[in-house]
Scaffold this motif. Structure first.
Motif, PDB file in Angstrom:
ATOM      1  N   UNK A 237       0.846  -1.086  -0.033  1.00 25.51           N
ATOM      2  CA  UNK A 237       0.068   0.046  -0.073  1.00 25.51           C
ATOM      3  C   UNK A 237       0.909   1.315   0.092  1.00 25.51           C
ATOM      4  N   UNK A 238       1.796   1.227   0.676  1.00 30.90           N
ATOM      5  CA  UNK A 238       2.743   2.407   1.026  1.00 30.90           C
ATOM      6  C   UNK A 238       3.458   2.420  -0.409  1.00 30.90           C
TER       7      UNK A 238
ATOM      8  N   UNK B  86      -7.971   1.979   3.875  1.00 29.21           N
ATOM      9  CA  UNK B  86      -8.294   1.211   2.761  1.00 29.21           C
ATOM     10  C   UNK B  86      -7.893  -0.092   2.613  1.00 29.21           C
ATOM     11  N   UNK B  87      -6.768  -0.659   3.174  1.00 25.80           N
ATOM     12  CA  UNK B  87      -6.004  -1.880   3.138  1.00 25.80           C
ATOM     13  C   UNK B  87      -6.430  -2.797   4.497  1.00 25.80           C
ATOM     14  N   UNK B  88      -5.620  -2.183   5.758  1.00 29.05           N
ATOM     15  CA  UNK B  88      -5.676  -2.663   6.850  1.00 29.05           C
ATOM     16  C   UNK B  88      -7.016  -2.848   7.474  1.00 29.05           C
ATOM     17  N   UNK B  89      -7.938  -2.013   7.730  1.00 25.27           N
ATOM     18  CA  UNK B  89      -9.224  -2.227   8.293  1.00 25.27           C
ATOM     19  C   UNK B  89     -10.228  -2.976   7.538  1.00 25.27           C
ATOM     20  N   UNK B  90     -10.143  -2.924   6.120  1.00 26.59           N
ATOM     21  CA  UNK B  90     -10.900  -4.054   5.669  1.00 26.59           C
ATOM     22  C   UNK B  90     -10.488  -5.151   5.901  1.00 26.59           C
TER      23      UNK B  90
ATOM     24  N   UNK C 240       2.025  -9.815  -4.201  1.00 25.96           N
ATOM     25  CA  UNK C 240       1.164  -9.324  -3.066  1.00 25.96           C
ATOM     26  C   UNK C 240      -0.062  -8.785  -3.648  1.00 25.96           C
ATOM     27  N   UNK C 241      -1.138  -9.287  -4.106  1.00 21.46           N
ATOM     28  CA  UNK C 241      -2.136  -8.549  -4.683  1.00 21.46           C
ATOM     29  C   UNK C 241      -2.915  -8.283  -3.359  1.00 21.46           C
TER      30      UNK C 241
ATOM     31  N   UNK D 154      -6.294   0.118 -10.063  1.00 22.95           N
ATOM     32  CA  UNK D 154      -6.941   1.382 -10.001  1.00 22.95           C
ATOM     33  C   UNK D 154      -6.560   1.827  -8.673  1.00 22.95           C
ATOM     34  N   UNK D 155      -5.828   1.079  -7.540  1.00 22.55           N
ATOM     35  CA  UNK D 155      -5.549   1.614  -6.152  1.00 22.55           C
ATOM     36  C   UNK D 155      -4.940   2.712  -6.034  1.00 22.55           C
ATOM     37  N   UNK D 156      -3.788   2.637  -6.652  1.00 26.95           N
ATOM     38  CA  UNK D 156      -3.025   3.979  -6.592  1.00 26.95           C
ATOM     39  C   UNK D 156      -3.489   5.307  -7.035  1.00 26.95           C
TER      40      UNK D 156
END
Lengths: 278, 287, 252
Positions: A169-170, A182-186, C96-97, C107-109
């Motif tokens: 994510x970073x 957007x990544x951890x909590x879900x 790592x999806x 689309x994430x970024x």
């Protein structure tokens, strides 16, 4: 006395079996006893009419609504605080004296007996802040009680999210907050929900903290400032004052069924969550 | 820096404030209970509170000794019931049962924690109390009844924390002992239980905390008479019951005395929590 | 504008007391593929992660010296790390999806960067999937979970996800270490095409891969840059004995 180790092993195993079976038996006994006595009382009418004559007759509708209102109120306060604390502890700081103090505080809070919460809520919310016996006073008091559970379960859920998802994510240009939301909590959601649902169970079953803060009025609550009686409090009063045993059993049956459903949902969710990350 | 990055500082501060909520709530509760409860304790003297035998609030007589003894008796009674059952279940589930059985039994036993305390109290009233009255004599509402029901209520605490500490014992310990020809029980007795000792002790102390703090179930089955029981069949009043029974109508010094009861309860619980915390931390450090 | 768009100047990196990179001086040129080879623990991944400041996430990470990208010191105070990371897209060793759909992964970024327009996102996702030759394989199931793709597909998805950031650089950290030869070949093929638009830094412990795709190759050992030069030269007439020993398989 000397026993052959193999025989000793058998004897011990048998004893342990008996104790475990006895424990399970006690649980089933309680559940079946309450359901056996209470289910015949249950009917659509029992659930949908208000109690009459102090609960001697009529149903438990207003206490169901009171329970739901109080539970929602307490969760609306405890969930953001609890999840926020868990996020801070796991994502925004390293282990330090501050985190130890926060964790210790939360642990102490979880050890405080509910009657103390009741006492505190009564003096602060009901009298000093003049909120009276109300859903608001009861909800705040309950929220404080539930907070440690939500913190602990959320923390565990967040910690179990694989670290490399953070890195991904970073590396895609998210800020820390975006990574968390957007990544951890879900990913941690099922685990967090499990904690929240178990808290629902606790707030449905709680009596001591509620009776002195939300009061025991049988009227249908109309606002946050109405006093309201929960099912557990209703059941306690019916049984203790011997107002109506059949109605007490009926209320207990509704309580037990609710608790069973809540635990099954929580268990299912937890299982799903564990499968995902093991 | 982008706008979002600048917001990060604010978010971190906000989260820190939220994270302080649990500690602040604890502090506020402590302050309130103490500020409401301690003045009257000092006014009439700590001695008369802790060692006084008479509780007549209308005559300014606030002796809590019967309730303190009541709480202690009921709590130790509950441990006599809860500890053997709890440890037996924990040991059985971690060391002796098959995986399958464990997966079935563990959630069932955890369900015990979900049952509301009023339901436990109720079961005590309708089943246990008449049973004691008829077979052993006395009023039925008694130390014994409260101990048994509380013993059941603290089972989930003892079982789940003990299971955690038993499972935390490294697998190599078990394998090493079994490889030396020890039976499962010898391994458990000589290797596993000593290694998990601190966690098990912590579980018992936390169970104790639950028993001391339980209110509604105790009110229903302990009888609530204010005197020092001579046998386990006598009725008894605990600190928690004292608060809950009289809170509804107390005022003035009477109410303050109930807060003083809360203070004593609070101190006992905090001591227990600190001991439990210290033992489990020590146990973790030892591993 | 200079051709050297990344320039490191006596760059050192520490994790706590351990020095992981020692006085690295190298430059990266526009639209080249720079291969970085070296045995495990040589610091090549740490170097890569220093470029997009991913090491910052680890507590105790500390640097000396500078890294300049387009003349800007990326460790200067006030630098937007978020923008830096968008500029240097990174592909990890294992695919790592994110636990989301294929579409959402790509689309994430862009979404994090604040792009909301549905049509713009659709176009971007399609475009990036086409570039990584994944589009035909997944076009009918963009909404299904990315974790259901095969390993090779997942890694190409990870590259597509990077392209959606519209980066200048693509950093690859042993991207083929877990893949079969055919998937590896597909990825190497797409790297050669991507070279026209992007500058690529490829960390690999497969020396043959560097020989196949890199324009220039750098050899790292124990946190030091031993030598850097044209791939052909490194693999045929290396200046340093240690380079020769490594590429001929004497250690590592």
């Amino acid at each position: 006395m000397y026993l052959n180790p193999k025989i000793e092993q058998r004897v011990v195993q048998a004893i342990l079996w008996v104790f475990t079976l006895a424990t399970v038996f006690i649980l089933f006994f309680i559940i079946f006893y309450i359901l056996h006595k209470g289910l015949p009382v249950l009917s659509y009418n029992f659930l949908t009419t208000n109690p009459l004559d102090m609960g001697k007759s009529g149903g438990i509708y207003s206490t169901i609504i009171g329970t739901i209102a109080l539970t929602i109120m307490s969760l609306l306060i405890a969930t953001p605080l609890g999840v926020g604390t868990a996020i801070y502890l796991t994502e925004y700081t390293r282990e330090s004296r501050i985190t130890r103090v926060i964790r210790f505080g939360s642990e102490c809070l979880s050890g405080i007996p509910s009657i103390i919460f009741g006492l505190f809520g009564f003096i602060l919310f009901v009298t000093k802040l003049k909120m009276g016996w109300s859903i608001l006073s009861g909800g705040l008091t309950l929220a404080f009680m539930l907070l440690p559970t939500i913190i602990r379960t959320s923390e565990e859920a967040i910690k179990s999210v694989p670290y490399n998802l953070h890195e991904v994510s970073y590396s895609l240009g998210s800020t820390q907050w975006q990574t968390v939301t957007k990544v951890v909590l879900p990913s941690a959601l099922p685990g967090i929900l499990t904690g929240v649902i178990l808290s629902v169970g606790r707030s449905v079953g709680e009596t001591a903290a509620v009776i002195f803060t939300a009061g025991s009025a049988l009227r249908m609550p109309t606002s946050l400032f109405s006093s309201s009686r929960t099912m557990a409090v209703h059941f306690f009063i019916l049984a203790r004052e011997g107002i109506s045993m059949p109605n007490a059993y009926g209320t207990a049956a509704v309580l037990i069924i609710t608790i069973l459903i809540i635990n099954i949902i929580a268990y299912r969710l937890m299982h799903k969550f564990i499968k995902k990350y093991s | 820096m982008t706008r979002l990055e600048r917001n990060e500082r604010l978010i971190k501060i906000a989260l820190f404030v939220i994270a302080c909520s649990a500690v602040s709530i604890l502090a506020v509760i402590t302050i309130f209970i103490f500020s409401e409860g301690t003045p009257i304790m000092f006014k009439y003297g700590l001695r008369s509170f802790l060692l006084g035998l008479d509780w007549y609030p209308s005559e300014q007589s606030f002796g809590l000794l019967p309730m303190i003894i009541g709480s202690v008796m009921v709590t130790f009674g509950s441990l006599l019931v809860g500890v053997p059952f709890g440890l037996a279940c924990a040991i059985f589930l971690t060391e002796f049962s098959s995986r399958r059985l464990r997966h079935i039994l563990k959630p069932i036993i955890e369900l015990l924690a979900g049952i509301p305390s009023v339901v436990y109290g109720f079961i005590g009233v309708v089943i246990l109390v008449p049973f004691i009255r008829e077979t052993l004599g006395g009023p039925g509402l008694s130390v014994l009844a409260a101990s048994i029901i509380l013993g059941i209520m603290i089972l989930p605490t003892i079982i789940s924390i003990s299971i955690d500490s038993l499972q935390a014992v490294p697998r190599s310990y078990r394998e090493g002992s079994i490889a030396l020809g020890a039976t499962k029980w010898q391994t458990t007795k000589m290797v596993i239980l000593p290694a998990a000792k601190s966690g098990i002790i912590a579980s018992i102390i936390l169970g104790m905390g639950r028993a001391i703090g339980e209110t509604m179930a105790v009110i229903m089955i302990a009888g609530n008479a204010i005197n020092i029981p001579r046998s386990v069949l006598d009725p008894v009043r605990t600190l928690t019951s004292n608060i809950a029974l009289e809170m509804g109508y107390a005022s003035g010094e009477h109410r303050q005395a109930l807060f003083a009861t809360g203070v004593i309860l609070f101190i006992i619980i905090m001591i227990l929590n600190t001991i439990a915390n210290a033992t489990s931390v020590k146990g973790k450090a030892a591993k | 504008m200079s051709d050297r768009i990344i320039q490191t100047d006596n760059f050192s990196h520490y994790f706590g007391a351990i020095q992981t990179l020692k006085n690295i001086n190298l430059e990266v040129r526009r639209n080249e593929i720079l291969g970085i080879i070296g045995p495990a623990g040589s610091g090549k991944s740490t170097f890569l992660r220093a470029l997009n400041r991913l090491n910052d996430l680890t507590y105790g990470s500390r640097i000396e010296g500078t890294i300049k990208i387009d003349g800007q010191d990326i460790y200067a105070p006030g630098t937007s790390i978020v923008e830096l990371r968008r500029k240097l897209g990174m592909v990890f060793a294992t695919p790592i999806p994110l636990p989301r759909s294929i579409y959402e992964n790509v689309a994430f970024g862009a979404k994090m960067a604040g792009i909301k327009s549905k049509s713009e996102l659709n176009e971007l996702v399609t475009d990036c999937l086409v570039k990584t030759t994944l589009f035909e394989e997944v076009k009918d199931r963009l909404d299904s979970s990315a974790t259901k793709l095969s390993g090779g597909q997942q890694q190409r998805l990870c590259i597509a996800r990077i392209l959606a950031l519209k980066p200048e650089f693509i950093l690859l950290d042993e991207p083929c270490s877990g893949l079969d030869p055919i998937s590896t070949m597909k990825i190497e093929e797409s790297l050669r095409q991507l070279k026209n638009e992007y500058t690529i830094i490829l960390v690999t412990n497969n020396t043959k891969q560097a020989a196949r795709v890199a324009d220039r190759t750098a050899f790292f050992l124990n946190g030091e840059l031993i030598e850097i030069g044209q791939t052909e030269k490194i693999f045929t007439t290396p200046a340093d004995q240690r380079t020769n020993d490594y590429i001929s398989g004497r250690f590592g």
